[in-house]
Write an enzyme that holds these catalytic residues in place. Structure first.
Site, PDB file in Angstrom:
ATOM      1  N   GLU A  94       0.790  -1.232   0.000  1.00  0.00           N
ATOM      2  CA  GLU A  94       0.000   0.000   0.000  1.00  0.00           C
ATOM      3  C   GLU A  94       0.825   1.287   0.000  1.00  0.00           C
ATOM      4  O   GLU A  94       0.618   2.169   0.836  1.00  0.00           O
ATOM      5  CB  GLU A  94      -0.977  -0.029   1.187  1.00  0.00           C
ATOM      6  CG  GLU A  94      -1.886  -1.265   1.138  1.00  0.00           C
ATOM      7  CD  GLU A  94      -2.874  -1.348   2.306  1.00  0.00           C
ATOM      8  OE1 GLU A  94      -2.733  -0.579   3.265  1.00  0.00           O
ATOM      9  OE2 GLU A  94      -3.780  -2.191   2.244  1.00  0.00           O
ATOM     10  N   ASN A 124       2.330  -4.477  -3.501  1.00  0.00           N
ATOM     11  CA  ASN A 124       0.922  -4.861  -3.366  1.00  0.00           C
ATOM     12  C   ASN A 124       0.102  -3.627  -2.979  1.00  0.00           C
ATOM     13  O   ASN A 124       0.541  -2.825  -2.151  1.00  0.00           O
ATOM     14  CB  ASN A 124       0.862  -5.909  -2.240  1.00  0.00           C
ATOM     15  CG  ASN A 124      -0.458  -6.620  -2.096  1.00  0.00           C
ATOM     16  OD1 ASN A 124      -0.994  -7.134  -3.071  1.00  0.00           O
ATOM     17  ND2 ASN A 124      -0.968  -6.686  -0.862  1.00  0.00           N
ATOM     18  N   HIS A 142     -10.082  -5.940  -2.888  1.00  0.00           N
ATOM     19  CA  HIS A 142     -11.184  -5.866  -1.909  1.00  0.00           C
ATOM     20  C   HIS A 142     -12.312  -5.109  -2.603  1.00  0.00           C
ATOM     21  O   HIS A 142     -12.335  -3.875  -2.610  1.00  0.00           O
ATOM     22  CB  HIS A 142     -10.726  -5.147  -0.637  1.00  0.00           C
ATOM     23  CG  HIS A 142      -9.671  -5.898   0.109  1.00  0.00           C
ATOM     24  ND1 HIS A 142      -9.923  -7.112   0.715  1.00  0.00           N
ATOM     25  CD2 HIS A 142      -8.354  -5.648   0.306  1.00  0.00           C
ATOM     26  CE1 HIS A 142      -8.813  -7.555   1.287  1.00  0.00           C
ATOM     27  NE2 HIS A 142      -7.839  -6.693   1.046  1.00  0.00           N
ATOM     28  N   GLU A 159      -5.830 -10.488  -2.477  1.00  0.00           N
ATOM     29  CA  GLU A 159      -6.700 -10.423  -1.287  1.00  0.00           C
ATOM     30  C   GLU A 159      -8.168 -10.336  -1.680  1.00  0.00           C
ATOM     31  O   GLU A 159      -8.953  -9.590  -1.079  1.00  0.00           O
ATOM     32  CB  GLU A 159      -6.318  -9.200  -0.418  1.00  0.00           C
ATOM     33  CG  GLU A 159      -4.849  -9.175  -0.040  1.00  0.00           C
ATOM     34  CD  GLU A 159      -4.454  -8.025   0.893  1.00  0.00           C
ATOM     35  OE1 GLU A 159      -5.349  -7.389   1.482  1.00  0.00           O
ATOM     36  OE2 GLU A 159      -3.251  -7.772   1.017  1.00  0.00           O
ATOM     37  N   ASP A 183     -11.881 -10.275  -2.049  1.00  0.00           N
ATOM     38  CA  ASP A 183     -13.188 -10.505  -1.420  1.00  0.00           C
ATOM     39  C   ASP A 183     -14.161  -9.514  -2.049  1.00  0.00           C
ATOM     40  O   ASP A 183     -13.755  -8.498  -2.620  1.00  0.00           O
ATOM     41  CB  ASP A 183     -13.174 -10.430   0.123  1.00  0.00           C
ATOM     42  CG  ASP A 183     -12.499  -9.217   0.710  1.00  0.00           C
ATOM     43  OD1 ASP A 183     -12.503  -8.154   0.065  1.00  0.00           O
ATOM     44  OD2 ASP A 183     -11.977  -9.317   1.839  1.00  0.00           O
TER      45      ASP A 183
HETATM   46  C1  XIL Z   1      -6.325  -7.315   7.599  1.00  0.00           C
HETATM   47  C2  XIL Z   1      -6.564  -8.598   8.366  1.00  0.00           C
HETATM   48  O1  XIL Z   1      -7.349  -9.475   7.602  1.00  0.00           O
HETATM   49  C3  XIL Z   1      -7.258  -8.289   9.665  1.00  0.00           C
HETATM   50  O2  XIL Z   1      -7.370  -9.453  10.467  1.00  0.00           O
HETATM   51  C4  XIL Z   1      -6.483  -7.223  10.442  1.00  0.00           C
HETATM   52  O3  XIL Z   1      -7.189  -6.862  11.608  1.00  0.00           O
HETATM   53  C5  XIL Z   1      -6.270  -6.013   9.577  1.00  0.00           C
HETATM   54  O4  XIL Z   1      -5.619  -6.388   8.376  1.00  0.00           O
HETATM   55  N1  XIL Z   1      -5.000  -5.087   3.217  1.00  0.00           N
HETATM   56  C6  XIL Z   1      -3.970  -5.905   3.601  1.00  0.00           C
HETATM   57  C7  XIL Z   1      -4.178  -6.903   4.656  1.00  0.00           C
HETATM   58  O5  XIL Z   1      -2.896  -5.874   2.990  1.00  0.00           O
HETATM   59  O6  XIL Z   1      -3.025  -7.141   5.401  1.00  0.00           O
HETATM   60  C8  XIL Z   1      -5.325  -6.515   5.568  1.00  0.00           C
HETATM   61  O7  XIL Z   1      -5.557  -7.610   6.438  1.00  0.00           O
HETATM   62  C9  XIL Z   1      -6.552  -6.182   4.766  1.00  0.00           C
HETATM   63  C10 XIL Z   1      -6.283  -5.013   3.867  1.00  0.00           C
END
Ligand code: XIL
Length: 447
Positions: A157, A198, A234, A262, A264
């Site tokens: 990020e 990422n 996300h 990641e 979802d």
């Molecule tokens: C999230 C985890 O899933 C949670 O359990 C934690 O509380 C916060 O982080 N982007 C990322 C991940 O790169 O590391 C994050 O994971 C979600 C957003």
């Protein structure tokens, strides 16, 4: 004689007890996502929590996925909560689980502005100190897992939404070059690991993804080691960017791999069948975009079950973002992924396979049990039945299945000769076990 009769009738009462459960039969009959992915040259992954890797969660994580990403276990606050004091337990556990299940591990993440330990965040550091801290962190963590990590999210990020650099501890102290330095140190610590940058909201073509594109191009021009970009993905229901495939392709054309890291897809709760159908289409579209580009090498979901997702606690009122529901039954989204990976199976509208558990005879220290797997409107080519004993029962011997018991957890898989359960047919196996005190009938899961 009377007491013997009483004993017999008790026994037959026990024998009559059998628990019939509808298993997540649809997935039992389907080709696992990891196998579908392999046929397309894709690794299919999930984020995991180490403490949950037992029971159904562990079974699904091991069976369905070919890559694991520790959801939190490799973050700086997890591995070095106090300066110089390390805790690798959960990260080690996940790596060991992955190795035992022939899975890759994506290391996540080395350089980020979140989930850093307080001692780091609250310290005041000169640029030289920051450099040493970061170099040591990367060297220590990447070195510890050298040879065991397929890919590292080295930098997480780094950008703002408008494509400018995010003002983090690292950027403020070291300037943009913290990224090149981190990649170079990671390469030195494990030359075999693929190194990624990422980020989120970089799935479509936009200002942020263009900034990431320009960064990768300049790193490559300078000879800085960079192997891939991670698109977190996300996403929001119905909002898969129309330029997703085009964006993946432009990174591939730069000469780097792409991973969906990641994934979802969240919706406003409660979910309903229309939303779940849209979610299936969305998962299918994301997967298809990855399938369409050879250099899209990995598709990872950020938790595979709704009960294990960060979404509900992070985005109030939203959730149901993953491919499995809270009972580990596959949702339409699961079949969206499977279909885009070339799977032909769809959830049977009716029918399925079930497992039932019965106690045959029981005496003061032992009993004989049996399990029958029956299919109607579906079939199986292999099967596994799991359950948890609630009262210390212990299997001593099994026939027509291979059973293992670890603590209370029992897992029985088909013998080489009885994996097939045809539509309308059934297969049984038996076992001897010990008991004392009570012998409650467990809930069995076919998976
Ligand atoms: C999230 C985890 O899933 C949670 O359990 C934690 O509380 C916060 O982080 N982007 C990322 C991940 O790169 O590391 C994050 O994971 C979600 C957003």
């Amino acid at each position: 004689m009377r007491s013997l009769r009483t004993g017999l009738s008790l026994t037959s009462l026990v024998a009559g007890l059998a628990l019939l459960l509808t298993a997540p039969a649809a997935h039992a009959a389907d080709t696992p996502l990891r196998d579908l992915g392999a046929a397309k040259g894709k690794v299919v992954g999930t984020a995991v929590t180490g403490s949950k890797l037992t029971g159904t969660y562990g079974d699904l994580a091991g069976a369905q996925f070919s890559s694991l990403t520790p959801g939190n276990a490799m973050k700086w606050e997890s591995v070095e909560p106090a300066q110089g004091s390390f805790n690798w337990a959960e990260a080690d556990q996940i790596v060991a689980f992955a190795q035992a299940h022939n899975q890759q591990v994506r290391g996540h993440t080395l350089v980020w502005h979140n989930q850093n330990p307080n001692w780091l965040t609250n310290g005041s550091w000169t640029p030289a100190q920051l450099t040493t801290l970061l170099q040591n962190h990367i060297g220590t963590e990447v070195g510890r897992y050298k040879g065991k990590i397929a890919a590292w999210d080295v930098v997480n990020e780094p950008f703002n939404e408008d494509g400018t650099y995010r003002p983090t501890l690292w950027y403020n102290g070291l300037g943009t070059d913290y990224i090149a330095k981190a990649l170079t140190w990671a390469r030195a610590a494990d030359p075999a690991a693929k190194l990624y940058v990422n980020d989120y909201n970089v799935e479509g073509v936009n200002a942020k993804s263009t900034a990431l594109y320009n960064l990768v191009r300049s790193l490559k021009e300078r000879g800085v080691p960079i192997d891939g970009v991670g698109l977190q993905a996300h996403l929001i229901l119905g909002q898969v960017p129309s330029t997703l495939q085009q964006n993946i392709q432009r990174f591939a054309d730069l000469g780097v791999d792409v991973a969906i890291t990641e994934l979802d897809i969240r919706m406003n709760l409660p979910s309903d069948s229309a939303k779940l159908a849209q979610q299936k289409a969305d998962y299918k579209a994301v997967t298809a975009a990855c399938v369409a580009v050879a250099r899209c090498v990995n598709l990872t979901v950020w938790g595979f079950a709704d009960s294990d997702s960060w979404v509900e606690s992070t985005f109030p009122g939203q959730g149901a973002a993953t491919p499995y529901d809270g009972n580990y039954a596959p949702k339409p989204a699961y079949y969206g992924i499977a279909e885009a990976l070339g799977g032909t199976s769809t959830p049977p509208p009716t029918g399925g396979c079930t497992a039932s558990y019965g106690v045959g005879s029981q005496w003061n220290t032992g009993f004989t049990g049996n399990v029958t797997i029956s299919c109607s409107g579906a079939s199986l080519s292999s099967w596994k039945v799991t359950w948890t004993y609630g009262a210390g029962q212990q299997i001593t011997q099994a026939w027509n299945a291979t059973c293992t018991q670890s603590g209370a957890a029992v897992s029985c898989a088909n013998a080489p000769y009885n994996g097939t359960v045809p539509d309308g047919g059934s297969v049984s196996f038996g076992f001897n076990a010990s008991w004392s005190g009570s012998n409650p009938v467990p809930t069995v899961t076919l998976g």
